[in-house]
Design a protein around this motif. Structure first.
Motif, short mmCIF file in Angstrom:
data_model
loop_
_atom_site.label_atom_id
_atom_site.label_comp_id
_atom_site.label_asym_id
_atom_site.label_seq_id
_atom_site.Cartn_x
_atom_site.Cartn_y
_atom_site.Cartn_z
N GLN A 3 0.94 -1.16 0.08
CA GLN A 3 0.04 -0.06 -0.09
C GLN A 3 0.87 1.18 0.14
O GLN A 3 0.64 2.23 -0.59
CB GLN A 3 -0.85 -0.10 1.20
N PHE A 4 1.91 1.19 0.64
CA PHE A 4 2.71 2.19 0.85
C PHE A 4 3.49 2.70 -0.42
O PHE A 4 3.71 3.86 -0.85
CB PHE A 4 3.80 1.96 1.87
N GLU A 7 0.93 3.91 -2.86
CA GLU A 7 0.56 5.42 -2.55
C GLU A 7 2.01 6.46 -2.84
O GLU A 7 1.76 7.63 -3.39
CB GLU A 7 0.21 5.45 -1.21
N PHE A 8 3.15 5.88 -2.53
CA PHE A 8 4.18 7.02 -2.52
C PHE A 8 5.10 6.65 -3.89
O PHE A 8 5.60 7.66 -4.36
CB PHE A 8 4.99 7.05 -1.29
N SER A 191 -0.05 10.12 -4.02
CA SER A 191 0.87 10.99 -3.72
C SER A 191 2.25 10.83 -4.35
O SER A 191 3.05 11.69 -4.08
CB SER A 191 1.01 10.90 -2.17
N ILE A 195 6.20 12.95 -4.13
CA ILE A 195 7.34 12.21 -3.73
C ILE A 195 8.43 12.56 -5.36
O ILE A 195 9.55 12.75 -4.84
CB ILE A 195 7.19 10.73 -3.87
N VAL B 88 3.42 16.24 1.69
CA VAL B 88 3.56 14.76 1.60
C VAL B 88 2.70 14.21 3.05
O VAL B 88 1.91 13.12 2.98
CB VAL B 88 4.79 14.41 1.66
N PHE B 91 -1.21 15.13 2.94
CA PHE B 91 -2.01 14.73 1.77
C PHE B 91 -1.81 13.16 1.55
O PHE B 91 -2.59 12.39 1.41
CB PHE B 91 -2.04 15.46 0.53
N GLY B 92 -0.39 12.71 1.82
CA GLY B 92 -0.05 11.57 1.27
C GLY B 92 -0.37 10.49 2.48
O GLY B 92 -0.89 9.41 2.16
N SER B 95 -3.43 8.29 3.24
CA SER B 95 -3.75 7.22 2.24
C SER B 95 -3.32 5.73 2.72
O SER B 95 -3.72 4.88 2.31
CB SER B 95 -3.27 7.54 1.04
N ILE B 96 -2.10 5.87 3.71
CA ILE B 96 -1.71 4.52 4.31
C ILE B 96 -2.21 4.67 5.79
O ILE B 96 -1.43 4.07 6.67
CB ILE B 96 -0.21 4.65 4.20
#
Lengths: 219, 233
Positions: A3-4, A7-8, A191, A195, B88, B91-92, B95-96
């Motif tokens: 998931q990490f 997302e990134f 996101s 990054i 980051v 907003f980021g 999501s986790i």
């Protein structure tokens, strides 16, 4: 963990938004290409005022420098961009950025040059003047070069700060790198664009930061 | 331009930027923002400088794997724009599954940036203490920790105070970035008062409040720099 990564560090998203971010990067570089040279030069002018032998020039300049060092750049930017239209002065976002950040960085650069000038022994100026150099020649050929060499790490470090400062332009919707990345984030619901922007900033600034650290430890 | 025109222009300027009615109406609201700014600023300065100090002390032990991580952390947070870090985290991370209040995001981001700069400043101070002092202190029977605590760190801190003050001020001024993620600090409140009142006075008040909070620190840093320079001679 997956998931990490999704997302990134989502490579699909990153490749998709890369051209868009590159456009933002161009805008960032454009901002830097005039903010840095003008900032460096206007800092010298500010230094000449704050080290002037005439009290009527020196004191107002010192007060102004301290005032703008206490003034958060974002507040200054919003003030120029959102405040001035109320009296009929509607400035384009780019002009607001230029005005606000130049006032800010000229104050900071000015203080750094001043510290540099203070570090040059008085005898240097006296010796130069006694050989017949004019005041301007003394400044340009004798004292200023030594001053700049003495504060080179600080000048570089303030330039890094100025590049980082350009991200604030995103707050008033100038399409620079961080703004593009944040827009891409809201369009992709992911996101990774942020990054990617962070990675670009690191590629741009990390070498300079390393160089500064090396210069500082050598001195 | 007639005198009357000039007068009305001046009046319009005062009405727009220094409007007493608007100031009375939104003053308390914006002043509360100053409370948020000051408290958040104290939190950033205390945790940032504390963490930077801890990291520098840890680095002095000289354990390679740990030093590697410290250097990576410091370099990254010295290079990244604070606003990028804030976005980051804000907003980021939800999501986790990590949802942080905006004020916490602001505090953590600026605290980490200040920690990175503070570590570098303290570390420069530690390395500038001549080696002979380490040797002398150890040979009198002080342990490594005692040498660090009583001989090296006090000198490193002294050297670091002027640059650290400047850095702490310029990073704490970034608290205004909180307005971009909805923190109720001075600028955020001034901005919403601006759009409600359709008048620029709240912005003037916000700007003046920020300057009022930071000008004593700027003047103090000037004095510190001068005193420490005198102290050297």
């Amino acid at each position: 963990m997956e998931q990490f990564t999704q997302e990134f560090f989502n490579l699909d998203v990153m490749t998709k938004v890369a051209p868009f971010l590159l456009q933002g990067l161009l805008q960032t570089l454009l901002l830097c290409s005039f903010l840095i040279p003008i900032g460096l030069v206007s800092g010298i002018l500010v230094m000449l005022l704050t080290t002037s032998p005439y009290r009527l020039l020196r004191w107002p300049a010192i007060v102004a420098v301290d005032f703008f060092r206490a003034f958060p750049p974002l507040v200054l930017l919003v003030f120029v961009y959102a405040g001035l239209p109320f009296i009929g002065l509607r400035v384009p976002a780019l002009v607001a950025v230029a005005v606000a950040f130049l006032i800010n960085s000229a104050s900071y650069y000015g203080e750094i040059y001043r510290a540099g000038m203070v570090s040059v022994p008085k005898g240097q100026r006296e010796a130069a003047r006694s050989t017949g150099l004019s005041a301007t020649q003394t400044l340009l050929y004798v004292t200023l070069p030594q001053a700049i060499r003495n504060v080179l790490p600080d000048l570089l470090s303030n330039t890094v700060e100025l590049v980082k400062l350009t991200t604030l332009a995103s707050v008033i919707s100038v399409p620079e790198l961080l703004h593009s990345a944040n827009l891409a984030r809201s369009l992709t619901y992911n996101s990774s664009p942020l990054i990617l922007a962070a990675i670009i900033y690191l590629l741009l600034l990390l070498p300079v930061v390393r160089l500064i650290a090396r210069l500082e430890h050598r001195l | 331009m007639t005198a009357a025109d000039a007068m009305s222009n001046w009046d319009r300027f005062v009405f727009t930027f220094f409007n007493a009615d608007i100031a009375m109406k939104y003053g308390w609201e914006i002043l509360q923002g100053a409370g948020v700014t000051i408290l958040a600023g104290l939190a950033v300065v205390i945790t940032g400088i504390g963490a930077g100090f801890g990291l520098a002390a840890l680095r002095a032990i000289g354990w390679k794997p740990i030093n590697f991580f410290i250097i990576v952390f410091v370099d990254i947070f010295r290079s990244l724009p604070p606003l990028a870090i804030i976005l980051v985290l804000f907003f980021g991370f939800p999501s986790i599954g990590i949802v942080l209040p905006s004020l916490v995001v602001l505090w953590m981001s600026l605290g980490a940036v200040l920690a990175a700069f503070a570590e570098e400043i303290f570390w420069a101070g530690i390395t500038s203490v001549p080696k002979g002092q380490w040797l002398a202190a150890r040979s009198t029977g002080l342990t490594f920790a005692q040498t660090l605590r009583y001989v090296i760190l006090p000198q490193a801190v002294r050297l670091g105070i002027p640059p650290l003050t400047n850095r702490a001020i310029s990073i704490t001024k970034n608290l205004a970035l909180g307005s971009a993620i909805g923190v109720n600090e001075i600028l955020g409140r001034a901005n919403s008062a601006l759009s409600m009142s359709a008048n620029a006075t709240p912005l003037t008040m916000g700007a003046l409040l920020y300057v009022l909070v930071f000008i004593p620190l700027v003047i103090a840093s000037r004095t510190l720099e001068r005193n420490y320079r005198w102290g050297e001679h």
